[in-house]
Design an enzyme around this catalytic site. Structure first.
Site, PDB file in Angstrom:
ATOM      1  N   TYR A  98       0.817  -1.217   0.000  1.00 57.38           N
ATOM      2  CA  TYR A  98       0.000   0.000   0.000  1.00 57.38           C
ATOM      3  C   TYR A  98       0.853   1.271   0.000  1.00 57.38           C
ATOM      4  O   TYR A  98       0.352   2.360  -0.269  1.00 57.38           O
ATOM      5  CB  TYR A  98      -0.962   0.038   1.203  1.00 57.38           C
ATOM      6  CG  TYR A  98      -1.929  -1.126   1.295  1.00 57.38           C
ATOM      7  CD1 TYR A  98      -2.105  -2.006   0.235  1.00 57.38           C
ATOM      8  CD2 TYR A  98      -2.667  -1.344   2.454  1.00 57.38           C
ATOM      9  CE1 TYR A  98      -2.982  -3.080   0.336  1.00 57.38           C
ATOM     10  CE2 TYR A  98      -3.550  -2.415   2.554  1.00 57.38           C
ATOM     11  CZ  TYR A  98      -3.689  -3.283   1.492  1.00 57.38           C
ATOM     12  OH  TYR A  98      -4.560  -4.343   1.596  1.00 57.38           O
TER      13      TYR A  98
ATOM     14  N   LEU B 242     -17.488  -4.402   2.148  1.00 53.79           N
ATOM     15  CA  LEU B 242     -18.643  -3.701   1.559  1.00 53.79           C
ATOM     16  C   LEU B 242     -18.713  -3.975   0.053  1.00 53.79           C
ATOM     17  O   LEU B 242     -19.402  -3.266  -0.685  1.00 53.79           O
ATOM     18  CB  LEU B 242     -18.527  -2.187   1.817  1.00 53.79           C
ATOM     19  CG  LEU B 242     -18.359  -1.797   3.292  1.00 53.79           C
ATOM     20  CD1 LEU B 242     -18.066  -0.301   3.430  1.00 53.79           C
ATOM     21  CD2 LEU B 242     -19.603  -2.180   4.096  1.00 53.79           C
TER      22      LEU B 242
ATOM     23  N   ILE C 152     -12.550  -5.218   8.032  1.00 52.81           N
ATOM     24  CA  ILE C 152     -11.652  -4.056   7.972  1.00 52.81           C
ATOM     25  C   ILE C 152     -12.114  -3.105   6.866  1.00 52.81           C
ATOM     26  O   ILE C 152     -11.393  -2.860   5.896  1.00 52.81           O
ATOM     27  CB  ILE C 152     -10.182  -4.496   7.730  1.00 52.81           C
ATOM     28  CG1 ILE C 152     -10.111  -5.603   6.655  1.00 52.81           C
ATOM     29  CG2 ILE C 152      -9.526  -4.947   9.023  1.00 52.81           C
ATOM     30  CD1 ILE C 152      -8.696  -5.863   6.153  1.00 52.81           C
TER      31      ILE C 152
ATOM     32  N   LYS D  65     -12.781   0.124   4.663  1.00 56.23           N
ATOM     33  CA  LYS D  65     -11.978   1.336   4.444  1.00 56.23           C
ATOM     34  C   LYS D  65     -12.929   2.501   4.202  1.00 56.23           C
ATOM     35  O   LYS D  65     -13.934   2.369   3.487  1.00 56.23           O
ATOM     36  CB  LYS D  65     -11.079   1.132   3.218  1.00 56.23           C
ATOM     37  CG  LYS D  65     -10.291   2.360   2.822  1.00 56.23           C
ATOM     38  CD  LYS D  65     -10.796   2.940   1.525  1.00 56.23           C
ATOM     39  CE  LYS D  65     -10.076   4.210   1.172  1.00 56.23           C
ATOM     40  NZ  LYS D  65     -10.667   4.843  -0.019  1.00 56.23           N
TER      41      LYS D  65
ATOM     42  N   ARG E 293     -17.718   8.566   8.132  1.00 57.63           N
ATOM     43  CA  ARG E 293     -17.917   7.185   7.671  1.00 57.63           C
ATOM     44  C   ARG E 293     -17.140   6.191   8.531  1.00 57.63           C
ATOM     45  O   ARG E 293     -17.639   5.106   8.829  1.00 57.63           O
ATOM     46  CB  ARG E 293     -17.451   7.036   6.227  1.00 57.63           C
ATOM     47  CG  ARG E 293     -18.454   7.514   5.226  1.00 57.63           C
ATOM     48  CD  ARG E 293     -17.985   7.184   3.825  1.00 57.63           C
ATOM     49  NE  ARG E 293     -18.956   7.671   2.864  1.00 57.63           N
ATOM     50  CZ  ARG E 293     -18.794   7.616   1.556  1.00 57.63           C
ATOM     51  NH1 ARG E 293     -17.684   7.109   1.038  1.00 57.63           N
ATOM     52  NH2 ARG E 293     -19.725   8.078   0.748  1.00 57.63           N
TER      53      ARG E 293
END
Ligand SMILES: NC(=O)c1ccc[n+]([C@@H]2O[C@H](COP(=O)([O-])OP(=O)(O)OC[C@H]3O[C@@H](n4cnc5c(N)ncnc54)[C@H](OP(=O)(O)O)[C@@H]3O)[C@@H](O)[C@H]2O)c1
Length: 268
Positions: A49, A185, A223, A225, A231
């Site tokens: 990342y 999600l 987890i 993001k 949010r």
């Protein structure tokens, strides 16, 4: 829902953390700081990342936060893995991490067993407090368990209502491996699904909260993001949402075994 899950090495892991994939290094400090401010105690990063330094900035030396990082594909192999781990620790500015994962099994390279042996050494040295894998299928898991006798504490895999990974979850349950959902999600794609929106409306919560509550109901670690503090905060509050069994069944019914969004690890 419990705030933590217990891994097979006896250590606790927060059931909800926040992910940082696609968070640029110069944004990672703010997001990490805000994540901690709203109450998260787990952050998920990775060498790939490119934001471990930013995450470390946001943590500002706090040692009460569970930090996960991962070994990238280009560092597979025993010695390369040890060196890559040292570089991650240096970027994170820590003497240890809570959880170190092999990011992808990369069967085409044929090195995941020796890479796992390196992680076992790091765990024995206490520098990786827990060790696990990511994107491993049953064959890859069997390979490392048979070779070392060490069962990964956790497998972080793509998992969302549109791709529920039931056979793999059964394998995990049989071996005491925590399942942690990445892309919980559906990388945002599940948030407008009419069934999810309907269930969220019934419970007065957001679609993201309804989906995360479904993960937690099934004992999955998550987890998600998010880029904005509101949010981040709302996602964490999903642990206060309790869905009814008919809602769980309705989301269970959205499963599509071909609904993978990311690459199939078996083909890499
Ligand atoms: N091990 C692996 O191979 C692997 C692969 C992928 C991801 N991961 C990890 O898993 C974490 C999560 O996965 P992901 O980032 O791919 O996908 P995700 O968490 O399923 O979805 C993130 C997307 O959902 C949006 N979102 C989040 N909360 C929301 C809310 N409450 N309302 C509306 N939209 C919302 C985000 O938008 P904004 O950002 O605009 O807020 C972002 O576009 C990653 O960050 C990473 O740490 C691991």
């Amino acid at each position: 829902m419990p705030d933590t899950l217990t891994m097979n090495d006896g250590r606790a892991i927060p059931a909800i953390g926040f992910g940082t994939y696609l968070v640029p290094n110069d944004e990672a400090a703010r997001i990490t700081r805000e994540g901690l401010e709203v109450g998260y105690r787990l952050v998920d990063t990775a060498a790939f990342y490119g934001n471990e330094i930013g995450v470390a900035d946001g943590l500002s030396g706090r040692d009460d936060v569970f930090v996960t990082t991962k070994l990238w594909r280009s560092d597979m192999g025993f010695d390369p893995a040890l060196r890559a781990f040292d570089r991650s620790l240096e970027r994170l500015g820590r003497g240890s991490v809570d959880l170190y994962l092999i990011h992808w099994p990369m069967p085409s390279l044929g090195k995941y067993v020796e890479t796992w042996q390196a992680l076992v050494r790091l765990r024995d040295e206490g520098r990786a407090k827990s060790i696990g894998v990511s994107n491993f299928g049953p064959d890859h898991l069997r390979g490392i368990i048979d070779a070392t006798g060490v069962v990964p504490a956790l497998n972080q895999v793509e998992l969302h209502p549109g791709f529920q990974q039931r056979p793999l979850r059964e394998f995990h349950a049989a071996h005491g491996i925590v399942t942690q959902s990445w892309g919980p999600l559906g990388q945002g794609t599940m948030l407008e699904h009419p069934e999810v929106v309907r269930i969220a409306g019934r419970h007065g919560c957001s679609p993201a909260q309804a989906i995360l509550a479904w993960h937690l109901h099934h004992g999955l670690a998550v987890i998600p993001k998010a880029s904005a503090k509101e949010r981040l905060s709302a996602n964490l509050a999903a642990s206060d949402v309790t869905l009814e069994l008919e809602d769980i069944d309705a989301i269970d019914a959205l499963d599509d075994p071909d609904g993978r969004l990311g690459p199939n690890p078996a083909n890499l």
